[in-house]
Design a protein around this motif. Structure first.
Motif, mmCIF file in Angstrom:
data_model
loop_
_atom_site.group_PDB
_atom_site.id
_atom_site.type_symbol
_atom_site.label_atom_id
_atom_site.label_comp_id
_atom_site.label_asym_id
_atom_site.label_seq_id
_atom_site.Cartn_x
_atom_site.Cartn_y
_atom_site.Cartn_z
ATOM 1 N N LEU A 4 9.308 5.206 4.942
ATOM 2 C CA LEU A 4 9.611 4.296 5.773
ATOM 3 C C LEU A 4 8.040 3.945 6.720
ATOM 4 C CD1 LEU A 4 12.805 4.968 7.690
ATOM 5 C CD2 LEU A 4 12.112 3.114 6.023
ATOM 6 N N LEU A 5 7.348 4.898 6.549
ATOM 7 C CA LEU A 5 5.970 4.784 7.184
ATOM 8 C C LEU A 5 5.133 3.826 6.135
ATOM 9 C CD1 LEU A 5 5.052 8.239 8.451
ATOM 10 C CD2 LEU A 5 5.095 6.167 9.888
ATOM 11 N N VAL A 6 5.341 3.598 4.866
ATOM 12 C CA VAL A 6 4.750 3.208 3.979
ATOM 13 C C VAL A 6 4.553 1.548 4.311
ATOM 14 C CG1 VAL A 6 4.559 2.135 1.625
ATOM 15 C CG2 VAL A 6 4.996 4.478 2.077
ATOM 16 N N ALA A 7 5.621 1.009 4.978
ATOM 17 C CA ALA A 7 5.473 -0.411 5.370
ATOM 18 C C ALA A 7 5.043 -0.669 6.802
ATOM 19 C CB ALA A 7 6.935 -1.036 4.896
ATOM 20 N N MET A 8 5.219 0.502 7.823
ATOM 21 C CA MET A 8 4.676 -0.090 8.832
ATOM 22 C C MET A 8 3.262 -0.482 9.154
ATOM 23 S SD MET A 8 7.159 0.747 10.741
ATOM 24 C CE MET A 8 8.628 0.389 9.468
ATOM 25 N N PRO A 9 2.288 -0.264 8.325
ATOM 26 C CA PRO A 9 0.902 -0.797 8.646
ATOM 27 C C PRO A 9 0.819 -2.458 8.519
ATOM 28 C CG PRO A 9 0.636 1.098 7.544
ATOM 29 C CD PRO A 9 2.057 0.943 7.242
ATOM 30 N N LEU A 10 1.937 -3.024 7.748
ATOM 31 C CA LEU A 10 2.015 -4.501 7.712
ATOM 32 C C LEU A 10 2.369 -5.215 9.034
ATOM 33 C CD1 LEU A 10 4.063 -5.026 4.312
ATOM 34 C CD2 LEU A 10 1.601 -5.086 4.605
ATOM 35 N N TYR A 11 3.190 -4.177 9.806
ATOM 36 C CA TYR A 11 3.725 -4.796 11.192
ATOM 37 C C TYR A 11 2.782 -4.255 12.409
ATOM 38 C CZ TYR A 11 7.391 -6.116 7.913
ATOM 39 O OH TYR A 11 7.903 -6.628 7.005
ATOM 40 N N ARG A 12 2.375 -3.015 12.295
ATOM 41 C CA ARG A 12 1.956 -2.217 13.404
ATOM 42 C C ARG A 12 0.281 -2.196 13.242
ATOM 43 N NH1 ARG A 12 3.142 -4.078 17.011
ATOM 44 N NH2 ARG A 12 2.392 -2.374 18.371
ATOM 45 N N PRO A 13 -0.463 -1.814 14.286
ATOM 46 C CA PRO A 13 -1.845 -1.370 14.008
ATOM 47 C C PRO A 13 -2.061 0.013 13.321
ATOM 48 C CG PRO A 13 -1.384 -2.163 16.312
ATOM 49 C CD PRO A 13 -0.208 -2.146 15.477
ATOM 50 N N ILE A 14 -2.986 0.165 12.444
ATOM 51 C CA ILE A 14 -3.240 1.433 11.604
ATOM 52 C C ILE A 14 -3.195 2.614 12.515
ATOM 53 C CG2 ILE A 14 -4.846 2.478 10.144
ATOM 54 C CD1 ILE A 14 -5.400 -0.290 8.967
ATOM 55 N N GLY A 15 -3.945 2.595 13.567
ATOM 56 C CA GLY A 15 -4.023 3.774 14.505
ATOM 57 C C GLY A 15 -2.523 4.280 14.826
#
Length: 414
Positions: free
Chosen positions: A131-142
């Protein structure tokens, strides 16, 4: 003097936008949405497989079942909340989804506590990582990195505390085995998002430089077009009138009245040409194939009748917002069931500009939603609040700046 001051324009254009693919390239991020439910389904499938494989090690079956149910809820919420129709995907949605997934992983660990034989085949760390793999598409990398580190520490500590493992080794090794998938997959997703963000920003710089180079040429072309329109108007009305006046050699009261009328029309045409706005041009071009243009010099163009923006509030729109608004207008204007005369764009509230696009479109509601929803969601991704309402063929799309207010919040889901 216009009611829209420079401070309002600067304030509207200075709304902070997060450096994420969803914010910088809304349509591109929407096309990647299917990745979220697919990764979620993969996490669920692996959780079921791993739970069955741990059948002989599970000490509390009900807790193991609850863990899978909780994971299912996290996947379901992630798939729904990241859907293009609900953009943008916010910080608390991200934290909630990862937090619930981490809870499911902890519940599974608790269900096999004291009898678990191996860390590497547990599904908790894999589910969180997927689930974390797709999160950087929507939220800042930090922000994603922070979530990954917290999840890795929690599951790593739980792995290090287990004493029933058949492979004897240092607790640090167990913690590393549990934390590595989370950190590795999160880093992979972050690297991809970093590359996409960088390329998008570089493309914007190139486009901005090109636009600056073209501004002078476009301005000169606009001036030539205005001059040509004036000359055409003179040739059509003023020149024949003056020629007839010279031939008659006398000036009557009727001639004076006609001269005044011609002067008023020419003046009105010049004022409209000078005061013409981007929004009017956009609507004009979009409706041009649908409306029969009048050749009379005193007939206003179609955009004059379809745009109500006396304060020129369109000036607050950034380049990204203009691109999306232009695409929205063009898409509505191209719908086969549109009544061209019904299309209208209204701008109001100079303090916090609001825009309303209205039209009557006789089409299946599902088809219209499918075409327009991505664009409405894109407006939400570029620091605006946009909603869409469809009722008995009447379409209404509202978009405003945060805090501008909207009486149709949630209408985009109707």
């Amino acid at each position: 003097m216009t009611a829209l001051n420079q401070r309002t324009i600067v304030g509207a254009r200075s709304v902070a936008i997060e450096r994420t693919p969803q914010r910088l390239d809304p349509l591109g991020a929407q096309s990647a949405w299917l990745l979220v439910p697919l990764l979620g389904a993969l996490a669920l499938a692996y959780a079921l497989f791993s739970t069955i494989r741990h059948a002989g090690q599970i000490r509390d079956l009900s807790m193991g079942i609850v863990a899978i149910v909780v994971l299912f809820l996290a996947v379901l919420v992630a798939a729904i909340r990241t859907h293009p129709g609900l953009a943008p995907f916010g910080r608390w949605s991200h934290f909630s989804i990862i937090g619930v997934t981490l809870t499911a992983a902890c519940l599974f660990t608790a269900s096999v506590w004291g009898s678990n034989e191996r860390i590497q085949d547990d599904w908790g760390q894999i589910a969180v990582a997927l689930l974390l793999v797709a999160m950087p598409l929507y939220r800042p990398i930090g922000e994603v990195a922070g979530s990954a580190i917290v999840a890795a520490v929690v599951l790593g500590c739980l792995a290090a505390a287990q004493h029933s493992l058949v492979i004897a080794n240092s607790p640090l090794v167990y913690a590393t085995v549990s934390a590595t998938p989370i950190l590795a997959l999160a880093a992979g997703g972050a690297g991809y998002a970093w590359t996409i963000t960088g390329e998008t920003l570089r493309w914007r710089e190139v486009a901005r430089e090109g636009q600056q180079r073209l501004d002078g040429e476009l301005r000169q072309a606009a001036e030539r077009m205005i001059a040509q329109e004036r000359m055409t108007a003179l040739n059509v009305e003023a020149v024949p009138f003056l020629t007839a006046l010279l031939r008659s050699g006398t000036v009557t009261g009727e001639d004076v009245t006609q001269a005044r009328a011609i002067a008023d029309r020419l003046r009105g045409t010049a004022v409209r040409a000078v005061a013409r706005t981007w929004l009017e041009d956009t609507v004009d071009l979009a409706l041009a194939p649908r409306l029969v243009q009048s050749t009379s010099v005193d007939a206003p163009g179609p955009a004059q009748a379809h745009v109500d923006d006396p304060d020129r509030l369109e000036r607050v729109l950034t380049a990204d917002q203009r691109a999306i608004v232009g695409a929205l207008i063009a898409t509505v204007a191209a719908r086969p069931g549109l009544d061209p005369e019904s299309l209208r764009v209204t701008a109001s509230n100079p303090e916090r500009p609001r825009f309303l696009l209205e039209a009557h479109v006789v089409e299946p509601r599902a088809d219209l939603r499918r075409e327009l929803l991505p664009l409405v969601s894109s407006l939400n991704s570029v620091a605006m609040q946009a909603t869409m309402r469809l009722r008995a063929g009447d379409l209404a799309v509202r978009f405003t700046y945060p805090g501008g207010g909207s009486n149709d919040r949630g209408g985009r889901r109707r």
